[in-house]
Design a protein around this motif. Structure first.
Motif, PDB file in Angstrom:
ATOM      1  N   UNK A 125       1.785  19.958   9.250  1.00 44.16           N
ATOM      2  CA  UNK A 125       1.961  19.532   7.861  1.00 44.16           C
ATOM      3  C   UNK A 125       1.215  18.239   7.544  1.00 44.16           C
ATOM      4  N   UNK A 126       0.609  17.596   8.544  1.00 45.14           N
ATOM      5  CA  UNK A 126      -0.189  16.404   8.277  1.00 45.14           C
ATOM      6  C   UNK A 126      -1.472  16.746   7.521  1.00 45.14           C
ATOM      7  N   UNK A 127      -1.787  18.022   7.434  1.00 48.73           N
ATOM      8  CA  UNK A 127      -2.958  18.470   6.687  1.00 48.73           C
ATOM      9  C   UNK A 127      -2.852  17.972   5.245  1.00 48.73           C
ATOM     10  N   UNK A 128      -3.838  17.178   4.776  1.00 37.87           N
ATOM     11  CA  UNK A 128      -3.775  16.645   3.397  1.00 37.87           C
ATOM     12  C   UNK A 128      -3.627  17.722   2.337  1.00 37.87           C
ATOM     13  N   UNK A 129      -4.113  18.936   2.632  1.00 34.76           N
ATOM     14  CA  UNK A 129      -3.982  20.032   1.666  1.00 34.76           C
ATOM     15  C   UNK A 129      -2.531  20.426   1.444  1.00 34.76           C
ATOM     16  N   UNK A 132      -2.670 -19.846  -5.146  1.00 39.12           N
ATOM     17  CA  UNK A 132      -2.008 -20.823  -4.275  1.00 39.12           C
ATOM     18  C   UNK A 132      -2.747 -20.971  -2.959  1.00 39.12           C
ATOM     19  N   UNK A 133      -4.011 -20.583  -2.975  1.00 40.24           N
ATOM     20  CA  UNK A 133      -4.856 -20.688  -1.780  1.00 40.24           C
ATOM     21  C   UNK A 133      -4.296 -19.889  -0.618  1.00 40.24           C
ATOM     22  N   UNK A 134      -3.599 -18.803  -0.931  1.00 45.16           N
ATOM     23  CA  UNK A 134      -3.039 -17.930   0.104  1.00 45.16           C
ATOM     24  C   UNK A 134      -3.733 -16.579   0.027  1.00 45.16           C
ATOM     25  N   UNK A 135      -3.712 -15.861   1.126  1.00 37.69           N
ATOM     26  CA  UNK A 135      -4.264 -14.505   1.145  1.00 37.69           C
ATOM     27  C   UNK A 135      -3.229 -13.556   1.730  1.00 37.69           C
ATOM     28  N   UNK A 136      -3.293 -12.335   1.257  1.00 35.81           N
ATOM     29  CA  UNK A 136      -2.418 -11.292   1.797  1.00 35.81           C
ATOM     30  C   UNK A 136      -3.326 -10.218   2.360  1.00 35.81           C
ATOM     31  N   UNK A 137      -3.225  -9.944   3.652  1.00 32.18           N
ATOM     32  CA  UNK A 137      -4.126  -8.991   4.296  1.00 32.18           C
ATOM     33  C   UNK A 137      -3.887  -7.585   3.770  1.00 32.18           C
ATOM     34  N   UNK A 138      -4.916  -6.741   3.900  1.00 35.08           N
ATOM     35  CA  UNK A 138      -4.810  -5.360   3.435  1.00 35.08           C
ATOM     36  C   UNK A 138      -3.709  -4.578   4.172  1.00 35.08           C
ATOM     37  N   UNK A 139      -3.567  -4.709   5.506  1.00 31.95           N
ATOM     38  CA  UNK A 139      -2.455  -4.012   6.174  1.00 31.95           C
ATOM     39  C   UNK A 139      -1.093  -4.428   5.621  1.00 31.95           C
ATOM     40  N   UNK A 185      -2.345   5.613   3.168  1.00 31.59           N
ATOM     41  CA  UNK A 185      -2.191   4.251   3.678  1.00 31.59           C
ATOM     42  C   UNK A 185      -2.290   4.189   5.182  1.00 31.59           C
ATOM     43  N   UNK A 186      -1.714   5.195   5.861  1.00 30.41           N
ATOM     44  CA  UNK A 186      -1.779   5.236   7.323  1.00 30.41           C
ATOM     45  C   UNK A 186      -3.222   5.412   7.790  1.00 30.41           C
ATOM     46  N   UNK A 187      -3.953   6.312   7.127  1.00 35.97           N
ATOM     47  CA  UNK A 187      -5.355   6.533   7.501  1.00 35.97           C
ATOM     48  C   UNK A 187      -6.192   5.279   7.241  1.00 35.97           C
ATOM     49  N   UNK A 188      -5.957   4.623   6.096  1.00 32.88           N
ATOM     50  CA  UNK A 188      -6.703   3.418   5.745  1.00 32.88           C
ATOM     51  C   UNK A 188      -6.419   2.293   6.740  1.00 32.88           C
ATOM     52  N   UNK A 189      -5.151   2.122   7.106  1.00 34.54           N
ATOM     53  CA  UNK A 189      -4.781   1.070   8.051  1.00 34.54           C
ATOM     54  C   UNK A 189      -5.350   1.352   9.435  1.00 34.54           C
ATOM     55  N   UNK A 190      -5.419   2.625   9.806  1.00 31.81           N
ATOM     56  CA  UNK A 190      -6.018   2.995  11.096  1.00 31.81           C
ATOM     57  C   UNK A 190      -7.491   2.607  11.131  1.00 31.81           C
ATOM     58  N   UNK A 191      -8.187   2.883  10.037  1.00 33.10           N
ATOM     59  CA  UNK A 191      -9.602   2.498   9.957  1.00 33.10           C
ATOM     60  C   UNK A 191      -9.748   0.981  10.071  1.00 33.10           C
ATOM     61  N   UNK A 213      -0.187   0.679  11.468  1.00 33.44           N
ATOM     62  CA  UNK A 213      -0.792   2.018  11.408  1.00 33.44           C
ATOM     63  C   UNK A 213       0.073   3.050  12.133  1.00 33.44           C
ATOM     64  N   UNK A 214       0.500   2.697  13.338  1.00 29.02           N
ATOM     65  CA  UNK A 214       1.305   3.645  14.131  1.00 29.02           C
ATOM     66  C   UNK A 214       2.597   4.007  13.400  1.00 29.02           C
ATOM     67  N   UNK A 215       3.285   3.009  12.853  1.00 26.30           N
ATOM     68  CA  UNK A 215       4.569   3.290  12.208  1.00 26.30           C
ATOM     69  C   UNK A 215       4.407   3.980  10.853  1.00 26.30           C
ATOM     70  N   UNK A 216       3.274   3.785  10.205  1.00 20.96           N
ATOM     71  CA  UNK A 216       3.016   4.547   8.982  1.00 20.96           C
ATOM     72  C   UNK A 216       2.809   6.027   9.309  1.00 20.96           C
ATOM     73  N   UNK A 217       2.058   6.295  10.390  1.00 22.85           N
ATOM     74  CA  UNK A 217       1.893   7.694  10.801  1.00 22.85           C
ATOM     75  C   UNK A 217       3.233   8.307  11.203  1.00 22.85           C
ATOM     76  N   UNK A 218       4.063   7.518  11.876  1.00 20.57           N
ATOM     77  CA  UNK A 218       5.384   8.025  12.258  1.00 20.57           C
ATOM     78  C   UNK A 218       6.246   8.293  11.026  1.00 20.57           C
ATOM     79  N   UNK A 219       6.087   7.471   9.993  1.00 19.49           N
ATOM     80  CA  UNK A 219       6.845   7.692   8.751  1.00 19.49           C
ATOM     81  C   UNK A 219       6.493   9.052   8.153  1.00 19.49           C
ATOM     82  N   UNK A 220       5.180   9.339   8.095  1.00 19.24           N
ATOM     83  CA  UNK A 220       4.744  10.633   7.566  1.00 19.24           C
ATOM     84  C   UNK A 220       5.237  11.766   8.464  1.00 19.24           C
ATOM     85  N   UNK A 221       5.130  11.563   9.770  1.00 25.04           N
ATOM     86  CA  UNK A 221       5.541  12.598  10.714  1.00 25.04           C
ATOM     87  C   UNK A 221       7.036  12.875  10.615  1.00 25.04           C
TER      88      UNK A 221
END
Length: 719
Positions: A41-45, A277-284, A59-65, A93-101
């Motif tokens: 069922x991980x098939x995007x289709x 505020x001179x702060x950054x929030x990472x993409x992950x 999000x899981x695929x993007x974080x893996x990249x 990334x690992x826990x996002x994939x586990x969430x989907x799984x």
């Protein structure tokens, strides 16, 4: 209405599978079997059909990249003014994939429970040899055993073909009996080992392909095309292949998708706001925050809840033709129930002997029992049984000539060798018989009329008993009170229905007086007496025009219009093909009283969906307030006061929230499959209870869970 069975158990058919009975909501075996399906069922289709979980997969695929690219880009960015460990992005990334799984696992387990039933049913769909009647004509004699037949494969039978089936043969396809009566083993379909009687010309004429004839010979007209049999439909439905999303699910999916879009926008604005505020929030971190905010819990479990609701019906041997029917059952406000076989046992029984003045009770009881010895009906047998309870035993046979009941005489009885004649039957017929040889005293007639009227007013049927000696002297002895026996426990169940806001209506062909008495004893809210098919249809339409959702049962062709009109139409498997085609559910056990259980299962489905939606939304809000202060307290020290859980660091807070977000799905899978425990309460009380238990629980659980996980994550290097 009820299924007719023989008193003996059917012999087991070699190799015939039986429908699986109740299963546990969640077991290790089911989990292991569902894992391959969860990966498929991980098939995007497939994933795009669930917008919430599709966003998580993206999000899981993007974080893996990002995790793969980080070593080449100089390591992970800082977040909220604190350093981020190198393993952080991979952890996200690992826990996002586990969430989907885990979400796929919930749906796969739910589907697997139905597939076990489907595999069992598929074994009954083997091709068998059929004896097709050659040159059949409606004007011919289907009873003729010399009618020429030809052997064909059951797979080659077409709609309208006529086949002859004898004892020991499998019925080659769905059809209606056009001649004969036989005992049929339906254990391959229903799981019950007791055979049932099927006969032509009535409401028990339908037969199902794959069942076995145990006795006699029947001639069957095929009513289904190849590949479109009842078993084929069952297989598709229980596997979920034909399952469509219900209106309630579609509406909820739209709501979840809308919330997801809103939180995507909110998350995308965080980085520009933080940059001031001179702060950054990472993409992950942004991806993790988005997943924590969108309603992933209910998004992951929504499909499993719907499939499990239909599966619970299958476990009760009820086949829902659509998920819409299950939902409608949960919203039913009017319940129409047939009297005979549903509210009562279906056969009137003798409940008391009423003597006239001056007549010894023993004489009336003995005479009534003798007049009933040759009566093969359940009513006649009940008279003999009641006499035995009263201490009068007349044996199994009595000397004399049996006088059978006829519509002309409206009496039955026994003419004994000494010239004594005994009669039992309708009051007017028995009085006329007595008065052939003399008048009956007015005082006796007045006493009889009083007793007959009392029994009739109570909803019973009075049978007058009389005796005439060889000299022609006749005497009225008394009355046997026959009554419909209401099934035990129904009054309490109807009271539960009333507490749920459901109005119960009994439908019967009896006269209003009898109907009123039975309705009062059973505890239904209303009744429709002397009901015709047109009356049933009109009643359903009136209820629906008043804003009510209506459920009813039926088994005959004359019930088909009402079954089609009702919001929940439950057809009996013993009924005609027309009834099963008209209804949106089929009860394989043909137990009309099961309609009450169907309503309870429907309500449990809706309550489960509502409860877990409440938990999910409250859960997401709590996660937001749990992790946002920890994420930004490095930049805004004043937010430290809001970090009430004392989370170790921004990175540990985010990772702990993601881990909790995934684990809570697994924890809730058994509840989604089993369903929230149903209690017969009003809608307002159910809502209040859900808000208290699952709303408050959804707020508290993340604080506890994230804190416990953070204690472990904080021990890892770099966190």
């Amino acid at each position: 209405m009820s299924t007719t069975t023989t008193p003996t158990m059917a012999p087991e058919t070699p190799g015939a599978p039986t429908a699986p009975r109740s299963q546990s909501a969640f077991s290790a075996e089911q989990l292991i079997a569902a894992i391959p399906g969860a990966f498929r069922k991980l098939d995007p289709r497939q994933m795009w059909r669930n917008p919430v979980m599709f966003i998580v997969e993206v999000g899981a695929a993007f974080t893996t990249v990002l995790a793969i690219a980080e070593p080449f880009l100089g390591g992970p960015e800082s977040s909220g003014g604190s350093s981020v460990p190198a393993s952080f992005t991979w952890g996200i990334a690992v826990w996002l994939w586990l969430t989907v799984l885990f979400a796929n696992l919930a749906e796969s387990v739910a589907e697997g429970r139905g597939k076990a039933q489907a595999d069992s049913l598929r074994k009954t769909r083997t091709s068998t040899t059929a004896h097709a009647v050659t040159g059949y004509s409606p004007d011919g004699d289907p009873a003729a055993t010399t009618t020429p037949t030809r052997e064909v494969s059951s797979a080659d039978l077409q709609l309208g073909d006529v086949v002859a089936v004898t004892a020991g043969d499998l019925i080659p396809g769905d059809g209606d009996i056009i001649w004969g009566i036989a005992s049929v083993d339906e254990s391959a379909i229903t799981g019950e080992s007791a055979p049932v009687v099927r006969e032509s010309g009535g409401d028990r004429s339908a037969v199902t392909g794959g069942t076995r004839v145990l006795s006699d010979r029947i001639v069957v007209k095929i009513t289904s095309k190849p590949g479109e049999t009842f078993v084929d439909r069952m297989i598709g439905l229980v596997e979920g292949a034909s399952r469509q999303k219900t209106p309630n699910e579609i509406a909820l999916n739209i709501l979840l998708a809308s919330l997801t879009i809103i939180f995507v926008i909110v998350t995308l604005t965080l980085n520009p706001i933080a940059s001031y505020s001179a702060a950054t929030v990472s993409l992950p971190v942004l991806v993790a925050l988005l997943v924590c905010l969108i309603p992933t819990t209910i998004g992951a479990l929504l499909s499993a809840i719907g499939i499990a609701g239909m599966d619970r019906l299958v476990q009760h041997n009820v086949l829902a033709m659509s998920g819409r029917a299950v939902e409608a059952a949960g919203d039913v406000t009017t319940l129409l129930l047939d009297k005979t076989g549903t509210i009562t046992y279906g056969n009137r029984r003798a409940s008391e002997f009423v003597t006239l003045e001056g007549v010894p009770a023993a004489e009336l009881i003995r005479t009534a029992a003798l007049s009933s010895l040759a009566d093969p009906t359940p009513e006649g047998k009940s008279v003999v049984d009641l006499a035995g309870v009263e201490g009068i035993h007349v044996g199994e046979f009595a000397p004399g000539d049996i006088v059978p009941f006829t519509a002309q005489t409206r009496m039955s009885g026994l003419d004994q060798p000494d010239g004594t004649q005994i009669r039992k039957g309708a009051g007017s017929a028995v009085i006329a018989w007595i008065e052939q040889d003399g008048r009956v005293a007015s005082s006796v007639l007045a006493d009889l009329d009083e007793q007959v009227e009392r029994i009739a007013n109570s909803g019973g049927t009075p049978l007058v008993v009389a005796v005439k000696t060889a000299t022609g002297e006749g005497r009225l002895l008394g009355v046997v009170h026959l009554k419909d026996i209401v099934k035990e426990g129904l009054k309490e169940r109807f009271a539960e229905m009333r507490a749920m806001g459901i109005r119960t209506v009994m439908i019967t062909g009896d006269n209003p007086l009898t109907a009123k008495a039975i309705a009062a004893e059973a505890g239904v809210d209303d009744f429709l007496a002397e009901a015709t098919p047109e009356d049933k249809l009109a009643l359903i339409r009136r209820e629906q025009q008043g804003g009510n959702l209506v459920a009813m049962t039926g088994d005959g062709t004359n019930d088909a219009p009402a079954l089609a009109q009702a919001d929940v139409g439950v057809a009996m498997n013993t009924g005609t093909s027309a009834a099963k085609e008209a209804g949106n559910m089929v009860d394989l056990d043909s137990d009309p009283s099961k309609l009450i259980d169907i309503v309870r299962i429907g309500k449990q489905l809706l309550i489960t969906r509502g409860a877990l939606t409440t938990f999910s939304i409250a859960n997401d809000i709590a996660k937001y307030f749990a992790i946002i202060p920890a994420m930004f307290m490095g930049v805004f020290p004043g937010l430290a006061v809001l970090n009430i859980m004392g989370l170790h660091s921004p990175s540990s807070a985010v990772l702990s929230a993601i881990i909790f977000n995934a684990i809570v799905i697994v924890v809730l899978i058994p509840l989604a499959l089993r369903g929230v425990k149903y209690r017969p309460l009003s809608a307002s009380k159910i809502l209040g209870r859900n808000l208290l238990v699952y709303g408050v629980g959804g707020v508290i659980a993340p604080f506890i869970g994230i804190k416990l996980i953070d204690l472990i994550v904080g021990l890892l290097p770099g966190f």
